[in-house]
Design a protein around this motif. Structure first.
Motif, PDB file in Angstrom:
ATOM      1  N   LEU A   1       0.838  -1.200   0.000  1.00 22.74           N
ATOM      2  CA  LEU A   1       0.000   0.000   0.000  1.00 22.74           C
ATOM      3  C   LEU A   1       0.870   1.246   0.000  1.00 22.74           C
ATOM      4  N   ASN A   2       0.479   2.226  -0.800  1.00 18.22           N
ATOM      5  CA  ASN A   2       1.242   3.461  -0.918  1.00 18.22           C
ATOM      6  C   ASN A   2       0.471   4.587  -0.238  1.00 18.22           C
ATOM      7  N   MET A   3      -0.426   5.220  -0.953  1.00 16.06           N
ATOM      8  CA  MET A   3      -1.219   6.295  -0.372  1.00 16.06           C
ATOM      9  C   MET A   3      -2.100   5.786   0.765  1.00 16.06           C
ATOM     10  N   ALA A   4      -2.715   4.633   0.576  1.00 13.39           N
ATOM     11  CA  ALA A   4      -3.606   4.095   1.605  1.00 13.39           C
ATOM     12  C   ALA A   4      -2.857   3.788   2.894  1.00 13.39           C
TER      13      ALA A   4
ATOM     14  N   PHE B   1      -7.025   7.937  -3.648  1.00 12.00           N
ATOM     15  CA  PHE B   1      -6.707   9.147  -4.411  1.00 12.00           C
ATOM     16  C   PHE B   1      -7.963   9.799  -4.994  1.00 12.00           C
ATOM     17  N   ALA B   2      -8.962   8.992  -5.338  1.00 10.35           N
ATOM     18  CA  ALA B   2     -10.184   9.534  -5.942  1.00 10.35           C
ATOM     19  C   ALA B   2     -10.930  10.465  -4.994  1.00 10.35           C
ATOM     20  N   LEU B   3     -10.622  10.397  -3.703  1.00 11.40           N
ATOM     21  CA  LEU B   3     -11.286  11.262  -2.726  1.00 11.40           C
ATOM     22  C   LEU B   3     -10.825  12.713  -2.830  1.00 11.40           C
ATOM     23  N   TYR B   4      -9.814  12.984  -3.661  1.00 10.63           N
ATOM     24  CA  TYR B   4      -9.343  14.365  -3.798  1.00 10.63           C
ATOM     25  C   TYR B   4     -10.470  15.291  -4.246  1.00 10.63           C
ATOM     26  N   LYS B   5     -11.455  14.745  -4.942  1.00  9.35           N
ATOM     27  CA  LYS B   5     -12.547  15.574  -5.454  1.00  9.35           C
ATOM     28  C   LYS B   5     -13.406  16.163  -4.342  1.00  9.35           C
ATOM     29  N   ASP B   6     -13.267  15.646  -3.127  1.00  7.97           N
ATOM     30  CA  ASP B   6     -14.038  16.166  -1.998  1.00  7.97           C
ATOM     31  C   ASP B   6     -13.272  17.231  -1.216  1.00  7.97           C
ATOM     32  N   ILE B   7     -12.042  17.522  -1.626  1.00  6.92           N
ATOM     33  CA  ILE B   7     -11.178  18.399  -0.831  1.00  6.92           C
ATOM     34  C   ILE B   7     -11.092  19.787  -1.463  1.00  6.92           C
TER      35      ILE B   7
ATOM     36  N   ARG C   1       2.213  14.486   8.497  1.00  5.78           N
ATOM     37  CA  ARG C   1       2.036  15.112   7.187  1.00  5.78           C
ATOM     38  C   ARG C   1       2.762  14.307   6.109  1.00  5.78           C
ATOM     39  N   ASN C   2       2.055  14.002   5.032  1.00  6.85           N
ATOM     40  CA  ASN C   2       2.633  13.243   3.923  1.00  6.85           C
ATOM     41  C   ASN C   2       2.288  13.927   2.612  1.00  6.85           C
ATOM     42  N   ILE C   3       3.086  13.676   1.598  1.00  6.31           N
ATOM     43  CA  ILE C   3       2.778  14.195   0.273  1.00  6.31           C
ATOM     44  C   ILE C   3       3.101  13.128  -0.764  1.00  6.31           C
ATOM     45  N   ALA C   4       2.145  12.880  -1.646  1.00  2.58           N
ATOM     46  CA  ALA C   4       2.331  11.921  -2.738  1.00  2.58           C
ATOM     47  C   ALA C   4       2.518  12.696  -4.033  1.00  2.58           C
ATOM     48  N   LEU C   5       3.581  12.406  -4.739  1.00  3.37           N
ATOM     49  CA  LEU C   5       3.893  13.105  -5.980  1.00  3.37           C
ATOM     50  C   LEU C   5       3.819  12.152  -7.164  1.00  3.37           C
ATOM     51  N   SER C   6       3.388  12.677  -8.289  1.00  4.95           N
ATOM     52  CA  SER C   6       3.449  11.899  -9.523  1.00  4.95           C
ATOM     53  C   SER C   6       4.919  11.686  -9.875  1.00  4.95           C
ATOM     54  N   PRO C   7       5.242  10.693 -10.706  1.00  3.67           N
ATOM     55  CA  PRO C   7       6.649  10.470 -11.061  1.00  3.67           C
ATOM     56  C   PRO C   7       7.346  11.711 -11.610  1.00  3.67           C
ATOM     57  N   SER C   8       6.663  12.489 -12.456  1.00  7.07           N
ATOM     58  CA  SER C   8       7.317  13.672 -13.031  1.00  7.07           C
ATOM     59  C   SER C   8       7.613  14.712 -11.960  1.00  7.07           C
ATOM     60  N   ASP C   9       6.664  14.964 -11.048  1.00  6.38           N
ATOM     61  CA  ASP C   9       6.904  15.931  -9.977  1.00  6.38           C
ATOM     62  C   ASP C   9       7.956  15.423  -8.999  1.00  6.38           C
TER      63      ASP C   9
ATOM     64  N   THR D   1       7.815  12.555   1.927  1.00  5.93           N
ATOM     65  CA  THR D   1       7.566  12.616   0.489  1.00  5.93           C
ATOM     66  C   THR D   1       7.764  11.259  -0.172  1.00  5.93           C
ATOM     67  N   PHE D   2       6.796  10.862  -0.983  1.00  5.74           N
ATOM     68  CA  PHE D   2       6.931   9.606  -1.713  1.00  5.74           C
ATOM     69  C   PHE D   2       6.290   9.737  -3.091  1.00  5.74           C
ATOM     70  N   MET D   3       6.678   8.833  -3.976  1.00  6.67           N
ATOM     71  CA  MET D   3       6.159   8.834  -5.340  1.00  6.67           C
ATOM     72  C   MET D   3       5.034   7.819  -5.460  1.00  6.67           C
ATOM     73  N   ALA D   4       4.021   8.162  -6.248  1.00  6.75           N
ATOM     74  CA  ALA D   4       2.903   7.249  -6.490  1.00  6.75           C
ATOM     75  C   ALA D   4       2.465   7.367  -7.943  1.00  6.75           C
ATOM     76  N   GLN D   5       2.445   6.237  -8.627  1.00  6.25           N
ATOM     77  CA  GLN D   5       2.038   6.244 -10.033  1.00  6.25           C
ATOM     78  C   GLN D   5       0.541   6.482 -10.201  1.00  6.25           C
ATOM     79  N   ASN D   6      -0.219   6.363  -9.116  1.00  3.67           N
ATOM     80  CA  ASN D   6      -1.672   6.491  -9.210  1.00  3.67           C
ATOM     81  C   ASN D   6      -2.185   7.892  -8.890  1.00  3.67           C
ATOM     82  N   VAL D   7      -1.286   8.869  -8.738  1.00  3.19           N
ATOM     83  CA  VAL D   7      -1.738  10.239  -8.478  1.00  3.19           C
ATOM     84  C   VAL D   7      -2.623  10.693  -9.638  1.00  3.19           C
ATOM     85  N   PRO D   8      -3.868  11.093  -9.368  1.00  3.63           N
ATOM     86  CA  PRO D   8      -4.781  11.443 -10.464  1.00  3.63           C
ATOM     87  C   PRO D   8      -4.501  12.827 -11.035  1.00  3.63           C
TER      88      PRO D   8
END
Length: 337
Positions: A23-26, A123-129, A164-172, A206-213
């Motif tokens: 599990l990454n973000m979860a 990650f899909a819960l970002y739409k509520d924030i 506090r955590n932050i998930a970044l896309s591979p490019s970021d 800080t960590f990388m996640a390929q599933n960042v929407p």
């Protein structure tokens, strides 16, 4: 020596252990309530829904006269309504393998798929924030851009207790790792240059996640305005935390204007410190909530469902003032991008 036949219990325990590790973000969210679903009340199972109390809040008096306040304990419900599974069959020969062999060959690939599905659901819960910092579509290639998130936490009094955590896309992720190689900090530069590790930056793990929407802003169109003054509400103790906002000024044609998850501000409506209730020098951000009407009518009218509620007084105040009639509504980002 006789072979030990693997049972469903042994396989399940191995699968859960692998899933936890994948599990990454979860794996970074608060999970303090998961044990509630296993409890029994008067001999009965809790079921798939539990109720969670939200913290109460108060205002401070500045004179000698006592003024009793009502204690409002809001609540919200948490429902276990997501299912993720991978189904396969074992042969009798496979069940005679040791658990290490079976885990590597069969269980781990299946758990990786399930872990990725769980991460996508989180990650899909970002739409509520209703929070957005930075420039939409811009690269996160400097410390200043990266630290905008941490600064936003501090301004809004988010506890800095190591969670506090932050998930970044591979490019970021690789942009910020590359930015660290230019720093005069040998230890940090070595980690970034040799292994691409970023670690703790600006108080964020800080960590990388390929599933960042990636969010796409709605079509928009016209000059949206608040239609009617005093569209503030009382604090909702049921935990809904949404309200309607009547707007007009959209392009005079019946068509979709917004997407769920679009973030916007309203002119003259500023955020407040959640503890002191003092107005902040930044506009309050709102989000188009799930279930909202997305299309304007032929006259350019659209009633949105937004979050959070606009509360302008009392212990749960979150805005400096109610929107004025014809206050401009500004969306973050560019239409259809």
């Amino acid at each position: 020596m006789a072979n030990t036949t693997l049972t469903a219990s042994i396989v399940a325990k191995a699968a859960v252990a692998i899933l936890e590790n994948e599990l990454n973000m979860a794996g970074s969210v608060h999970r303090g309530y998961e044990e509630e679903f296993d409890k029994k009340v008067n001999g009965y199972e809790v079921g798939d829904t539990i109720t969670i109390r939200k913290p109460t809040d108060f205002t401070v008096r500045t004179n000698i006269t006592a003024s009793a306040q009502d204690v409002k304990e809001a609540k919200l419900t948490m429902t276990a309504n997501k299912i993720a599974g991978v189904d396969f069959q074992f042969t009798s020969q496979q069940l005679t393998l040791n658990i290490g062999q079976l885990s590597e060959r069969v269980i781990r690939p299946a758990m990786i798929q399930i872990a990725n599905q769980i991460d996508r659901d989180v990650f899909a819960l970002y739409k509520d924030i209703p929070q957005w910092v930075g420039t939409p579509g811009g690269a996160m290639d400097t410390f200043k851009k990266f630290s905008a998130g941490a600064r936003n936490f501090d301004i809004r009094s988010v506890p800095n207790d190591g969670g506090r955590n932050i998930a970044l896309s591979p490019s970021d992720f690789w942009d910020i790792a590359g930015a660290q190689t230019a720093l005069f900090n040998p230890a940090l530069v070595e980690k970034a240059f040799k292994s691409g590790k970023v670690g703790m930056v600006a108080g964020l793990d800080t960590f990388m996640a390929q599933n960042v929407p990636t969010h796409t802003v709605g079509p928009l169109g016209g000059t949206p305005l608040v239609n009617g003054a005093s569209q503030n509400t009382a604090y909702d103790t049921t935990g809904v935390n949404t309200q309607t906002l009547v707007t007009d000024g959209w392009t005079a044609a019946a068509a979709q204007r917004v997407n769920v998850g679009d973030v916007f501000t309203i002119a003259g409506v500023f955020d407040v410190n959640p503890v002191t209730k003092v107005a902040l020098p930044i506009l309050k951000q709102f989000v188009v909530a799930s279930g909202s009407t997305l299309n304007s009518d032929g006259s350019g009218n659209l009633t949105l469902t937004i979050a959070p509620q606009i509360v302008t007084s009392g212990a749960f105040q979150n805005c400096s003032a109610a929107p004025a009639d014809n206050a401009a509504i500004t969306f973050v980002g560019t239409a259809n991008t």
